[in-house]
Design a protein around this motif. Structure first.
Motif, PDB file in Angstrom:
ATOM      1  N   THR A  43       0.869  -1.168   0.000  1.00  0.00           N
ATOM      2  CA  THR A  43       0.000   0.000   0.000  1.00  0.00           C
ATOM      3  C   THR A  43       0.908   1.222   0.000  1.00  0.00           C
ATOM      4  N   LEU A  44       0.545   2.235  -0.771  1.00  0.00           N
ATOM      5  CA  LEU A  44       1.381   3.419  -0.909  1.00  0.00           C
ATOM      6  C   LEU A  44       0.675   4.613  -0.272  1.00  0.00           C
ATOM      7  N   ASP A  45       1.335   5.230   0.706  1.00  0.00           N
ATOM      8  CA  ASP A  45       0.781   6.376   1.405  1.00  0.00           C
ATOM      9  C   ASP A  45       1.730   7.553   1.221  1.00  0.00           C
ATOM     10  N   ARG A  46       1.256   8.574   0.492  1.00  0.00           N
ATOM     11  CA  ARG A  46       2.105   9.750   0.277  1.00  0.00           C
ATOM     12  C   ARG A  46       1.993  10.657   1.505  1.00  0.00           C
ATOM     13  N   VAL A  47       3.111  10.836   2.214  1.00  0.00           N
ATOM     14  CA  VAL A  47       3.085  11.605   3.450  1.00  0.00           C
ATOM     15  C   VAL A  47       3.641  13.007   3.279  1.00  0.00           C
ATOM     16  N   MET A  48       4.245  13.286   2.124  1.00  0.00           N
ATOM     17  CA  MET A  48       4.745  14.634   1.854  1.00  0.00           C
ATOM     18  C   MET A  48       4.826  14.843   0.350  1.00  0.00           C
ATOM     19  N   HIS A  49       4.512  16.061  -0.081  1.00  0.00           N
ATOM     20  CA  HIS A  49       4.602  16.425  -1.494  1.00  0.00           C
ATOM     21  C   HIS A  49       4.954  17.899  -1.544  1.00  0.00           C
ATOM     22  N   GLU A  50       6.093  18.237  -2.148  1.00  0.00           N
ATOM     23  CA  GLU A  50       6.515  19.633  -2.140  1.00  0.00           C
ATOM     24  C   GLU A  50       7.344  19.954  -3.386  1.00  0.00           C
ATOM     25  N   ALA A  51       7.373  21.245  -3.707  1.00  0.00           N
ATOM     26  CA  ALA A  51       8.162  21.705  -4.841  1.00  0.00           C
ATOM     27  C   ALA A  51       9.642  21.663  -4.512  1.00  0.00           C
ATOM     28  N   VAL A  52      10.455  21.341  -5.506  1.00  0.00           N
ATOM     29  CA  VAL A  52      11.906  21.381  -5.357  1.00  0.00           C
ATOM     30  C   VAL A  52      12.350  22.832  -5.474  1.00  0.00           C
ATOM     31  N   PRO A  53      12.989  23.398  -4.463  1.00  0.00           N
ATOM     32  CA  PRO A  53      13.417  24.799  -4.547  1.00  0.00           C
ATOM     33  C   PRO A  53      14.294  25.041  -5.773  1.00  0.00           C
ATOM     34  N   GLY A  54      13.907  26.000  -6.578  1.00  0.00           N
ATOM     35  CA  GLY A  54      14.675  26.317  -7.779  1.00  0.00           C
ATOM     36  C   GLY A  54      14.451  25.371  -8.933  1.00  0.00           C
ATOM     37  N   GLY A  55      13.564  24.390  -8.742  1.00  0.00           N
ATOM     38  CA  GLY A  55      13.282  23.435  -9.805  1.00  0.00           C
ATOM     39  C   GLY A  55      14.394  22.409  -9.961  1.00  0.00           C
ATOM     40  N   LEU A  56      14.327  21.650 -11.027  1.00  0.00           N
ATOM     41  CA  LEU A  56      15.317  20.614 -11.294  1.00  0.00           C
ATOM     42  C   LEU A  56      16.519  21.231 -11.985  1.00  0.00           C
ATOM     43  N   LYS A  57      17.575  21.444 -11.196  1.00  0.00           N
ATOM     44  CA  LYS A  57      18.824  22.020 -11.704  1.00  0.00           C
ATOM     45  C   LYS A  57      18.576  23.334 -12.429  1.00  0.00           C
ATOM     46  N   GLY A  58      17.528  24.063 -12.027  1.00  0.00           N
ATOM     47  CA  GLY A  58      17.206  25.348 -12.629  1.00  0.00           C
ATOM     48  C   GLY A  58      16.621  25.259 -14.020  1.00  0.00           C
ATOM     49  N   ILE A  59      16.299  24.040 -14.482  1.00  0.00           N
ATOM     50  CA  ILE A  59      15.816  23.849 -15.854  1.00  0.00           C
ATOM     51  C   ILE A  59      14.305  23.899 -15.933  1.00  0.00           C
ATOM     52  N   CYS A  60      13.622  23.253 -14.986  1.00  0.00           N
ATOM     53  CA  CYS A  60      12.168  23.182 -15.033  1.00  0.00           C
ATOM     54  C   CYS A  60      11.621  22.922 -13.639  1.00  0.00           C
ATOM     55  N   PRO A  61      10.345  23.277 -13.403  1.00  0.00           N
ATOM     56  CA  PRO A  61       9.749  22.991 -12.088  1.00  0.00           C
ATOM     57  C   PRO A  61       9.729  21.486 -11.833  1.00  0.00           C
ATOM     58  N   ALA A  62       9.853  21.123 -10.549  1.00  0.00           N
ATOM     59  CA  ALA A  62       9.827  19.713 -10.157  1.00  0.00           C
ATOM     60  C   ALA A  62       9.252  19.613  -8.757  1.00  0.00           C
ATOM     61  N   THR A  63       8.684  18.466  -8.461  1.00  0.00           N
ATOM     62  CA  THR A  63       8.192  18.188  -7.111  1.00  0.00           C
ATOM     63  C   THR A  63       8.784  16.884  -6.615  1.00  0.00           C
ATOM     64  N   GLU A  64       8.882  16.763  -5.302  1.00  0.00           N
ATOM     65  CA  GLU A  64       9.295  15.520  -4.669  1.00  0.00           C
ATOM     66  C   GLU A  64       8.179  15.034  -3.753  1.00  0.00           C
ATOM     67  N   SER A  65       8.013  13.733  -3.700  1.00  0.00           N
ATOM     68  CA  SER A  65       7.037  13.122  -2.808  1.00  0.00           C
ATOM     69  C   SER A  65       7.735  12.092  -1.939  1.00  0.00           C
ATOM     70  N   VAL A  66       7.246  11.966  -0.714  1.00  0.00           N
ATOM     71  CA  VAL A  66       7.724  10.926   0.204  1.00  0.00           C
ATOM     72  C   VAL A  66       6.594   9.927   0.392  1.00  0.00           C
ATOM     73  N   TRP A  67       6.917   8.658   0.196  1.00  0.00           N
ATOM     74  CA  TRP A  67       5.928   7.588   0.283  1.00  0.00           C
ATOM     75  C   TRP A  67       6.318   6.616   1.392  1.00  0.00           C
ATOM     76  N   ILE A  68       5.356   6.233   2.206  1.00  0.00           N
ATOM     77  CA  ILE A  68       5.516   5.126   3.128  1.00  0.00           C
ATOM     78  C   ILE A  68       4.817   3.926   2.501  1.00  0.00           C
ATOM     79  N   MET A  69       5.574   2.879   2.210  1.00  0.00           N
ATOM     80  CA  MET A  69       5.035   1.706   1.536  1.00  0.00           C
ATOM     81  C   MET A  69       5.073   0.527   2.505  1.00  0.00           C
ATOM     82  N   LYS A  70       3.909  -0.027   2.763  1.00  0.00           N
ATOM     83  CA  LYS A  70       3.814  -1.162   3.686  1.00  0.00           C
ATOM     84  C   LYS A  70       3.231  -2.366   2.966  1.00  0.00           C
ATOM     85  N   PRO A  71       3.758  -3.558   3.264  1.00  0.00           N
ATOM     86  CA  PRO A  71       3.337  -4.746   2.509  1.00  0.00           C
ATOM     87  C   PRO A  71       1.876  -5.090   2.753  1.00  0.00           C
ATOM     88  N   ARG A  72       1.223  -5.477   1.674  1.00  0.00           N
ATOM     89  CA  ARG A  72      -0.127  -6.007   1.789  1.00  0.00           C
ATOM     90  C   ARG A  72      -0.052  -7.378   2.459  1.00  0.00           C
TER      91      ARG A  72
END
Length: 221
Positions: free
Chosen positions: A183-212
């Motif tokens: 099961t996938l639970d997204r516990v955080m989702h946020e923009a990458v400061p300055g984007g991806l190497k200054g080229i384009c906007p990007a976001t990062e997510s943190v997932w807690i994955m627990k076995p079914r």
């Protein structure tokens, strides 16, 4: 996985991906795994990550695998540890204290060699791999860790703006790789400061994955 690409990166010290301090996505979310004291954490494609310093400082045992022996020796040196070095089939095992790192291809690491782990921390492994390799990696990771719970960091951006690594891996892709097992639970989702190497906007997510229930044998087919 293009081994030459990563060996050349470490040989030329082109390691802009290496962060000088523990990643806050780990430090802010690790407690959500609710692990016992002294838990053994597996860090795939670990480089010489400062995250390993943080995990050790917080009482964890750490196992990892990294393609480049330059990165592995650098990690132990920066920790002030003199590892015992021994062959492990096609891999080389480095051990000291509560740290054990294998140098070599993760696909050569077996469950028997790795041993029990309580969780997996994947900050930059899945997103470092091209799409054709990711499913094989996911299957192998589940097999060698017996579907241990996982803290995973993913990244999303317009892949047409920049070729990876890191690669854009969205929720649909994660469900494709892991949804039958975890099961996938997204516990955080946020923009990458300055984007991806200054080229384009990007976001990062943190997932807690627990076995079914009963999923430990899945993906071993």
């Amino acid at each position: 996985m293009d081994e030459t690409f990563w060996h050349d990166k470490w040989q030329r010290n082109e390691i802009g991906f290496h962060e000088p301090r523990p990643n806050p996505l780990l430090t802010d979310n690790f407690a959500a795994l609710r692990l016992p004291a002294g838990a053994r954490v597996f860090v795939p494609l670990c480089g010489k990550s400062r995250d390993i310093h943080w995990l050790l400082e917080h009482g964890c045992q750490v196992a990892g695998i990294e393609l480049s022996p330059i990165a592995v020796t650098g990690l132990f040196s920066e920790l002030g540890l003199a590892p015992r070095i021994s062959p492990a089939g096609p891999l080389v095992r480095y051990e000291a204290g509560h740290l054990c790192i294998w140098a070599g291809d993760i696909f050569n690491l077996t469950q028997a060699e790795l041993g029990h782990v309580d969780t997996v921390y994947d900050r930059a492994a899945l997103i470092a791999l091209p799409a054709p390799t990711r499913m094989a990696y996911a299957r192998h990771l589940v097999t060698i860790t017996d579907a241990a719970p996982e803290l995973l960091v993913s990244m999303e951006y317009d892949q047409s703006r920049k070729a990876g690594p890191p690669f854009s891996v969205d929720e649909n892709a994660l469900q494709h790789y892991y949804g039958d097992t975890f099961t996938l639970d997204r516990v955080m989702h946020e923009a990458v400061p300055g984007g991806l190497k200054g080229i384009c906007p990007a976001t990062e997510s943190v997932w807690i994955m627990k076995p079914r229930h009963g999923s430990g044998a899945l993906m071993k087919k």
